[in-house]
Design an enzyme around this catalytic site. Structure first.
Site, PDB file in Angstrom:
ATOM      1  N   LYS A   1       0.859  -1.206  -0.096  1.00 30.30           N
ATOM      2  CA  LYS A   1      -0.009  -0.085  -0.047  1.00 30.30           C
ATOM      3  C   LYS A   1       0.939   1.065  -0.059  1.00 30.30           C
ATOM      4  CE  LYS A   1      -3.752  -2.203   0.100  1.00 30.30           C
ATOM      5  NZ  LYS A   1      -4.886  -2.318  -0.958  1.00 30.30           N
TER       6      LYS A   1
ATOM      7  N   SER B   1      -2.855 -12.596   4.053  1.00 25.34           N
ATOM      8  CA  SER B   1      -3.233 -12.384   2.947  1.00 25.34           C
ATOM      9  C   SER B   1      -2.055 -12.824   1.849  1.00 25.34           C
ATOM     10  CB  SER B   1      -3.680 -10.953   2.317  1.00 25.34           C
ATOM     11  OG  SER B   1      -2.443 -10.202   2.683  1.00 25.34           O
TER      12      SER B   1
END
Length: 509
Positions: free
Chosen positions: A106, A323
């Site tokens: 991110k 994830s």
């Protein structure tokens, strides 16, 4: 909310800042957004970011400029998995996004969204940013806001890890909590609150879910890096789907270079909660998402994602979050069906921001490996390497929810003895449930057609060697008339296969 136009200059020359290009030392080449010094091949060729002023100074050995933290976003390593894939013609590669300054993938869209907003004149010094986040975007935006001098308010569900909250606060962010999904809140509630706050004039929402500067960061960075690092050999790209920015931007770039690259997106299985992966209600589906850019969507269970996450740390030395475990699980599933493929999986972040949740604790791992279904079987078998030998795989019937016993009487009769004898050998047992009776009876069942297993009946106990399935006990076990007879057969089988030489012999049946 802020958005960016999905338009670009030629991707043949890409950089985060207009004044920056990328040069090769000692010979300049047009490299796409490789922002840090790094080795991209075995010759350890170095890449450095260089402005035009630096390029001019380099000729006279008078380089006096240095990288900023913002320059260090991107250019992450791509490493080969060595043990989890097992013996295969495929190559599974992990893109280590935890190596970004704030520790996740991110960082790329965080810098991109703020830079784009500045270029459009939508941000002024001292402005306040607002964002709904489950963690990684919030940490990245808090870092970027600190670099650029903005205030930031982050709204997140209450059930996120303490490490994430602490990291955001360390960068100076103001944290606002909403109830978790289980209490009727979650990310949907966080996004709604962010919109209300912006409407009230409390700040500017960058909106990672609808801001095209999010996928732009991956079109200009992640995609070109993967293409260069694999020398164009990538055949499959696997990414978890949250905001979907990573998979959208990377898919677009890779497909432009090689249309037959397969793009695989991950979403959580119904009932699973995996940080960083979402199954959005239709009304909250990110507007940056374009379904046609994803060739295949896989459902990943929380148990499978976390099990592979722990295996990554133990046998590959890659300390990542759930994830990332999901992405590698999907890569292992693909690998079981393919030959001569080059599969790239995104490792979204680092595992240290999940320690307080207990997912790496002994208690979390004590029931591993847990029974799995046919879909999860390839990644579950790959994870056996993290457990004590000898390894055994039992193909059995699904357990009935009301009794907890397999629907197949032969499996019910054999199971206790199998569990006992493998435990006596200090080995590891993986139970693979073949499905309900009607599915198992189908002649086209996946395990009947599997070239490695070619299962003909249940229960079947297979000694699993480093090179794959070895000897098996099937027909006799199926015909055993009592639990005692079944256990006697299993005892003899385990005794014969638990010797060290048997572990290395994958050809014996």
């Amino acid at each position: 909310m802020l958005t960016a136009q999905w338009s670009f200059t030629s991707p043949k020359r890409l950089a985060l800042h207009p004044s920056s290009t990328v040069t090769r030392v000692p010979e300049p080449v047009p490299v796409k957004h490789m922002s840090t010094r790094q080795a991209t091949d075995r010759s350890q060729t170095r890449f450095v970011r260089a402005s035009p002023a630096m390029q001019n100074a380099a000729s006279s050995q008078e380089v006096d400029e240095y990288l900023t933290l913002e320059d260090c976003v991107g250019g992450t390593p791509l490493v080969r998995l060595l043990r989890l894939p097992g013996q295969t013609s495929n190559i599974i590669l992990a893109k280590l996004e935890g190596n970004n300054p704030a520790g996740s993938v991110k960082d790329r869209p965080a810098v991109s969204m703020i830079t784009q907003a500045e270029a459009q004149g939508k941000l002024s010094p001292g402005d306040t940013l607002i964002e709904a986040t489950s963690g990684n975007t919030g940490i990245a935006l808090a870092m970027a806001a600190a670099i650029k001098g903005y205030k930031i308010k982050l709204i997140m569900p209450a059930d996120q890890s303490e490490e994430r909250k602490a990291a955001m606060a360390a960068f100076g962010a103001e944290l606002i909590s909403v109830p978790s999904s289980s209490d009727g809140g979650g990310m949907e509630a966080a996004r709604d609150m962010a919109s209300r706050m912006q409407a009230e004039g409390q700040g500017t929402v960058l909106d990672q879910f609808g801001n095209l500067a999010n996928p732009m960061a991956h079109y200009q960075g992640t995609g070109p890096e993967i293409w260069q690092q694999t020398k164009g050999k990538v055949t499959h790209f696997v990414s978890s789907m949250g905001t979907t920015g990573t998979i959208m931007g990377t898919s677009r770039y890779l497909k432009e270079q090689k249309p037959d690259v397969r793009i695989i997106g991950l979403q959580p299985k119904e009932g699973s909660a995996i940080a960083g992966i979402r199954r959005w209600p239709k009304e909250y589906l990110p507007t940056i998402f374009q379904e046609e850019r994803v060739d295949e969507t896989m459902d990943i269970s929380q148990r499978e994602a976390e099990g592979t996450m722990r295996a990554l740390a133990r046998v590959e030395g890659i300390f990542a979050g759930p994830s990332s475990g999901g992405a590698v699980s999907a890569a292992l599933r693909l690998s079981a069906k393919l030959t001569n493929a080059t599969i790239v999986a995104i490792i979204c972040d680092r595992g240290d921001r999940y320690l307080s949740t207990g997912v790496f604790s002994e208690q979390a791992a004590q029931h591993d490996p847990q029974p799995c279904g046919v879909q999860d079987y390839p990644s579950a078998v790959a994870r056996l390497t993290t457990f004590p030998r000898p390894h055994y795989v039992l193909f059995t019937a699904d357990r009935a929810k009301n009794t907890g016993q397999p629907w197949c009487p032969d499996c019910t009769r054999a199971l206790p003895g199998i569990q006992h004898q493998v435990a006596q050998a200090n080995g590891t047992l993986l139970e693979v449930e073949v499905g309900p009776r009607a599915i198992w009876k189908d002649a086209q069942h996946a395990l009947r057609k599997d070239e490695e297993v070619r299962l003909t009946g249940i229960p079947t106990l297979v000694h699993w060697t480093p090179s794959g399935p070895g000897r098996r006990l099937g027909t006799k076990l199926e015909k055993a008339s009592s639990p005692a007879e079944a256990e006697a057969l299993v005892k003899q089988f385990v005794s014969a296969t638990s010797k060290p030489e048997a572990h290395a012999n994958g050809a014996s049946r």
